[in-house]
Write an enzyme that holds these catalytic residues in place. Structure first.
Site, PDB file in Angstrom:
ATOM      1  N   CYS A 198       3.660  39.183 -25.040  1.00 47.17           N
ATOM      2  CA  CYS A 198       4.595  39.306 -23.931  1.00 47.17           C
ATOM      3  C   CYS A 198       5.783  38.385 -24.151  1.00 47.17           C
ATOM      4  O   CYS A 198       5.629  37.200 -24.444  1.00 47.17           O
ATOM      5  CB  CYS A 198       3.872  38.920 -22.646  1.00 47.17           C
ATOM      6  SG  CYS A 198       4.978  38.532 -21.302  1.00 47.17           S
ATOM      7  N   CYS A 208       3.466  30.662 -24.192  1.00 46.25           N
ATOM      8  CA  CYS A 208       3.997  31.979 -23.834  1.00 46.25           C
ATOM      9  C   CYS A 208       5.449  32.137 -24.276  1.00 46.25           C
ATOM     10  O   CYS A 208       6.301  31.288 -23.975  1.00 46.25           O
ATOM     11  CB  CYS A 208       3.892  32.154 -22.321  1.00 46.25           C
ATOM     12  SG  CYS A 208       4.690  33.633 -21.718  1.00 46.25           S
ATOM     13  N   GLU A 241      10.215  43.799 -20.288  1.00 49.59           N
ATOM     14  CA  GLU A 241       9.323  44.608 -21.107  1.00 49.59           C
ATOM     15  C   GLU A 241       8.264  45.314 -20.268  1.00 49.59           C
ATOM     16  O   GLU A 241       7.998  44.933 -19.122  1.00 49.59           O
ATOM     17  CB  GLU A 241       8.613  43.712 -22.135  1.00 49.59           C
ATOM     18  CG  GLU A 241       9.572  42.990 -23.059  1.00 49.59           C
ATOM     19  CD  GLU A 241       8.901  41.914 -23.904  1.00 49.59           C
ATOM     20  OE1 GLU A 241       9.611  41.005 -24.344  1.00 49.59           O
ATOM     21  OE2 GLU A 241       7.678  41.990 -24.110  1.00 49.59           O
ATOM     22  N   SER A 300      -4.926  33.033 -13.508  1.00 45.82           N
ATOM     23  CA  SER A 300      -4.971  32.551 -14.879  1.00 45.82           C
ATOM     24  C   SER A 300      -5.226  31.047 -14.870  1.00 45.82           C
ATOM     25  O   SER A 300      -4.401  30.272 -14.408  1.00 45.82           O
ATOM     26  CB  SER A 300      -3.637  32.869 -15.561  1.00 45.82           C
ATOM     27  OG  SER A 300      -3.679  32.478 -16.894  1.00 45.82           O
TER      28      SER A 300
HETATM   29  S1  SF4 Z   1       5.073  35.028 -18.149  1.00 45.39           S
HETATM   30 FE1  SF4 Z   1       3.069  34.302 -17.377  1.00 45.39          FE
HETATM   31  S2  SF4 Z   1       2.178  33.117 -19.089  1.00 45.39           S
HETATM   32 FE2  SF4 Z   1       4.376  33.383 -19.513  1.00 45.39          FE
HETATM   33  S3  SF4 Z   1       5.394  31.515 -18.706  1.00 45.39           S
HETATM   34 FE3  SF4 Z   1       5.437  33.077 -17.100  1.00 45.39          FE
HETATM   35  S4  SF4 Z   1       3.596  32.707 -15.863  1.00 45.39           S
HETATM   36 FE4  SF4 Z   1       3.304  31.644 -17.818  1.00 45.39          FE
END
Ligand code: SF4
Length: 352
Positions: free
Chosen positions: A337, A123, A94, A218
């Site tokens: 996301c 996530c 994406e 993060s």
């Molecule tokens: S995309 Fe980012 S927030 Fe999602 S699992 Fe992977 S590291 Fe973690």
């Protein structure tokens, strides 16, 4: 086949060595500017001077292919457009075009992988698992596809889409280099941001290499047990090691380190978090980006209430920790996301 989305002019000139195709570095610069900066894919139409034989035969050795757009979803609430791409091998990933405060200025949120191996519990991409790394060419091609799809000036890029950018370190840094190049995306290096969940060796490498892009780590919890529950990768490196790597980056750049905090209602906004965060980064200049978790999610997590968010903000401020509230795009359906890819993967595979 050379992808024009991932080479420098020097590399392109060095790769084109046959008598008909040999070109100067100046011609390579014009070629790349035509394709990457201006988004043209038809070499034979090039207006800038490049010798005719090269224009005519370049397609035999080089390509500037873009991934197919499977879905395009406008999110008027957040002035964002989400794109679901499909690579030639079927991999889904994406990107998001996000409106900035300035009129008709945009930034693009890019994926670095199809899926992700990190498994962060909040996530949607983490639930997909890792399908594969994206190449630098695929990352840059997705940027160009988003940039060229609508009017307006794209002046920034953030690696905060699907994937952990530092798990695909070389490709992400190469893509960032192309995006910042005068024959590439023509974005200021300072307007490119790379986010990580805290891969300590890569943070140290990034610092040692003095990479010019912004770094966001993060964190989302400063309590070891809770952080391990939210971000399983945290089990690899103790928080103290991560904090030391962040401190060394701040010291090397002379700028405060930016820590992202994905705020989850009822989970990670108590006094204990604020106190642990202040202790962990005592003496280290940091600023905290508070990011609301996306709504309408399948995992039962919820967005923090205003009261919860304000209380945490005050608790951090009281300890001298500067806080900026960042707005995540994602108040609309399937906007977090990984949700588009997740829904499409589920539909394709028939998994409930
Ligand atoms: S995309 Fe980012 S927030 Fe999602 S699992 Fe992977 S590291 Fe973690």
């Amino acid at each position: 086949m050379i992808s024009l989305y991932e080479v420098t002019p020097t590399e392109l000139a060095a790769a084109l060595t046959t008598p008909e195709l040999a070109c100067t570095e100046a011609e390579a610069r014009r070629l790349l500017a035509w394709c990457v900066s201006h988004g043209r894919t038809d070499f034979s139409n090039m207006r800038r001077p490049v010798k005719r034989a090269l224009r005519a035969r370049l397609a035999e050795v080089a390509q500037a292919e873009r991934p197919a757009v499977l879905e395009r979803i406008e999110d008027p609430v957040d002035d964002a457009v989400r794109y679901l791409f499909q690579a030639a091998d079927g991999a889904l990933f994406e990107a998001v075009r996000i409106g900035l405060d300035k009129d008709a200025h945009y930034t693009v949120c890019l994926s670095s992988q199809a899926g992700c191996a990190m498994g962060c519990t909040f996530c949607a991409t983490g639930r997909l698992g890792l399908h594969r790394h994206l190449s630098a060419a695929e990352i840059v091609a997705s940027f160009c596809a988003v940039r060229d799809e609508a009017p307006g000036r794209v002046s920034g890029a953030v690696f905060m889409g699907q994937g952990e950018p530092f798990h695909n370190y070389a490709a992400v840094l190469r893509a960032a280099g192309v995006l910042a190049h005068s024959c590439g995306g023509r974005i200021s290096a300072k307007a490119i941001t790379i986010s990580t969940v805290g891969l300590v060796p890569q943070i140290l490498r990034y610092t040692a290499e003095a990479q010019p892009y912004k770094l966001i780590v993060s964190l989302s919890s400063a309590l070891p047990e809770r952080r391990r529950q939210l971000l399983p990768v945290a089990a690899r490196w103790p928080l103290t090691e991560l904090a030391a790597a962040v401190a060394s980056h701040a010291e090397a750049t002379g700028r405060p380190a930016t820590l992202a905090w994905v705020l989850m209602g009822g989970v990670n906004h108590d006094e204990a978090e604020a106190e642990a965060l202040a202790t962990l980064f005592d003496g280290v200049p940091v600023r905290i980006n508070l990011i609301d978790i996306n709504d309408r999610r399948p995992d039962g997590q919820r967005r923090a209430t205003d009261a919860e968010r304000n209380a945490f903000h005050d608790a951090l401020s009281a300890r001298g920790l500067p806080v900026i509230r960042r707005y995540s795009v994602g108040r609309s359906r399937d906007a977090a996301c990984g949700m588009l890819a997740s829904r499409r993967t589920t539909a394709l595979s028939g998994v409930a």
